[in-house]
Design an enzyme around this catalytic site. Structure first.
Site, PDB file in Angstrom:
ATOM      1  N   CYS A  74       0.821  -1.204   0.000  1.00  0.00           N
ATOM      2  CA  CYS A  74       0.000   0.000   0.000  1.00  0.00           C
ATOM      3  C   CYS A  74       0.858   1.259   0.000  1.00  0.00           C
ATOM      4  CB  CYS A  74      -0.918  -0.033   1.225  1.00  0.00           C
ATOM      5  SG  CYS A  74      -1.940   1.435   1.385  1.00  0.00           S
ATOM      6  N   CYS A  78      -0.431   4.106   2.164  1.00  0.00           N
ATOM      7  CA  CYS A  78      -0.210   3.915   3.605  1.00  0.00           C
ATOM      8  C   CYS A  78       1.258   4.124   3.967  1.00  0.00           C
ATOM      9  CB  CYS A  78      -0.548   2.489   4.046  1.00  0.00           C
ATOM     10  SG  CYS A  78      -2.015   1.772   3.344  1.00  0.00           S
ATOM     11  N   ASP A  79       2.165   3.582   3.164  1.00  0.00           N
ATOM     12  CA  ASP A  79       3.557   3.460   3.607  1.00  0.00           C
ATOM     13  C   ASP A  79       4.569   4.288   2.813  1.00  0.00           C
ATOM     14  OD1 ASP A  79       2.666   1.604   5.470  1.00  0.00           O
ATOM     15  OD2 ASP A  79       2.932  -0.089   4.110  1.00  0.00           O
TER      16      ASP A  79
END
Ligand code: NDP
Length: 324
Positions: free
Chosen positions: A133, A136-137
């Site tokens: 992701c 997200c990261d």
């Protein structure tokens, strides 16, 4: 018998539970035995969920959602659903323990699973440089050289997004042409920070405690080589978790559960679907939560149309479960 059972404990499931519980429907939520909390349990900092300006840890966010659902009377069961019968006015949900629950309405919020490469080091280095992701990261890969695996829209989108942080982004694709839409391809081709490695698959991920590189295999010649990297994003697609409802609910060509328009209504009366299991595109915690809300409102409306004797039967069981 219950008025409503919710299957799934990600943002969609818990948001559905919060709304259903506040409507006094005393929902039963089946949270899964090992994967309770859904994908966010595998994430660290969640920085894009509104209301948390400092960010929030994925597992903390899910605990808060659960507490909020329980505060209004949601009953949570930690077990896996092994079978469902969604036909007829009374639905049955069977758990791994063998227990069977009945309900007048069911919300399916079983999410989706990122496809994995299937390499042994993938799990070991998950959260240590291997991610599924970028949204997200990505932030954690500032100034690093990283790679994205895949040739679809997800891979192009992730690679392009990651150039905001990384100094260089390789796209590793097993063919010499992309599956991605033209516009996404062109955007990636035009980006100076992106370099394509064609006809290549990841044969191994290197690094003791964190990703240090990958072993590449040429899919045409079979020749292997090493590529040094500070991170690896796997973007080879998602599979909605629909195995429970195969043959009972209509699916879309994408493999998600088919719902009517912007509603959560499935092909079966009294069955609603929410979150990633209906969403082939956005797959964000906040969109899943919104979709969970929609499903609870749709279910509440459906229940209000049912005959009083059925509703009374469901309420008796709920009362008994609260008193016991
Ligand atoms: P896709 O299934 O479209 O693409 C998956 C890609 O990963 C393919 O290139 C495939 O290769 C490759 N792949 C699959 N399995 C492996 C494997 N084991 N090893 C190596 N490579 C593998 O998935 P996406 O997630 O990209 O897209 C899903 C849907 O979501 C699509 O409809 C897409 O259009 C949509 N989407 C739209 C976006 C947008 O419009 N902004 C953004 C993201 C997704 P091969 O080509 O060889 O099969």
């Amino acid at each position: 018998m219950r008025q409503i059972i919710i299957i799934g404990s990600g943002p969609a499931g818990y948001t559905a539970a919060i709304y259903a519980a506040r409507a006094n429907l005393q929902p039963l939520l089946i949270a899964s035995s090992v994967e309770a909390g859904g994908e966010l349990m595998n994430t660290t900092d969640v920085e894009n969920f509104p209301g948390f300006p400092e960010g929030v840890q994925g597992p903390d966010l899910m605990t808060k959602m659960q507490e909020q659902a329980e505060r209004f009377g949601t009953e949570v069961v930690y077990d896996d659903v092994s079978a469902v019968d969604l036909t007829g006015p009374i639905k049955t949900v069977t758990l791994g323990s063998g227990e069977t629950h009945e309900a007048l309405a069911v919300i399916v919020a079983t999410g989706s699973a990122y496809r994995k490469l299937g390499l042994s080091d993938e799990e070991r280095l998950s959260g240590h440089g291997v991610s599924w992701c970028a949204t997200c990261d990505g932030f954690f890969f500032k100034g690093k050289t990283i790679a994205v695996v895949g040739g679809g829209d997800s891979a192009m989108e992730e690679a392009t997004f990651l150039t905001r942080f990384a100094s260089k982004v390789y796209v590793i694709h097993r063919k010499d042409t992309l599956r991605a839409s033209k516009i996404m391809q062109e955007r990636a081709f035009a980006n100076d920070k992106i370099e394509f490695i064609w006809n290549s698959e990841v044969a191994g991920i290197l690094g003791a405690d964190a990703v240090e590189g990958v072993q590449l295999r040429d899919t045409v010649t079979g020749v292997e080589s090493t590529l040094e990297l500070g991170g690896l994003f796997v973007a080879i697609g998602n599979d909605p978790r629909t195995h429970l409802v195969h043959g009972q609910l209509d699916l879309t060509p994408d493999g998600t559960i088919s719902v009517g328009g912007r509603s959560s209504k499935t092909s079966q009366a009294g069955v609603f679907a929410a979150g990633d299991v209906v969403d082939p595109t956005y797959r964000q915690a906040v969109t899943a939560a919104a979709s969970g809300c929609v499903s609870a409102l749709d279910a509440e409306h459906y229940l209000s149309t049912l005959p009083q004797d059925l509703l009374a039967k469901a309420s008796e069981t709920e009362l008994a479960s609260v008193t016991n």
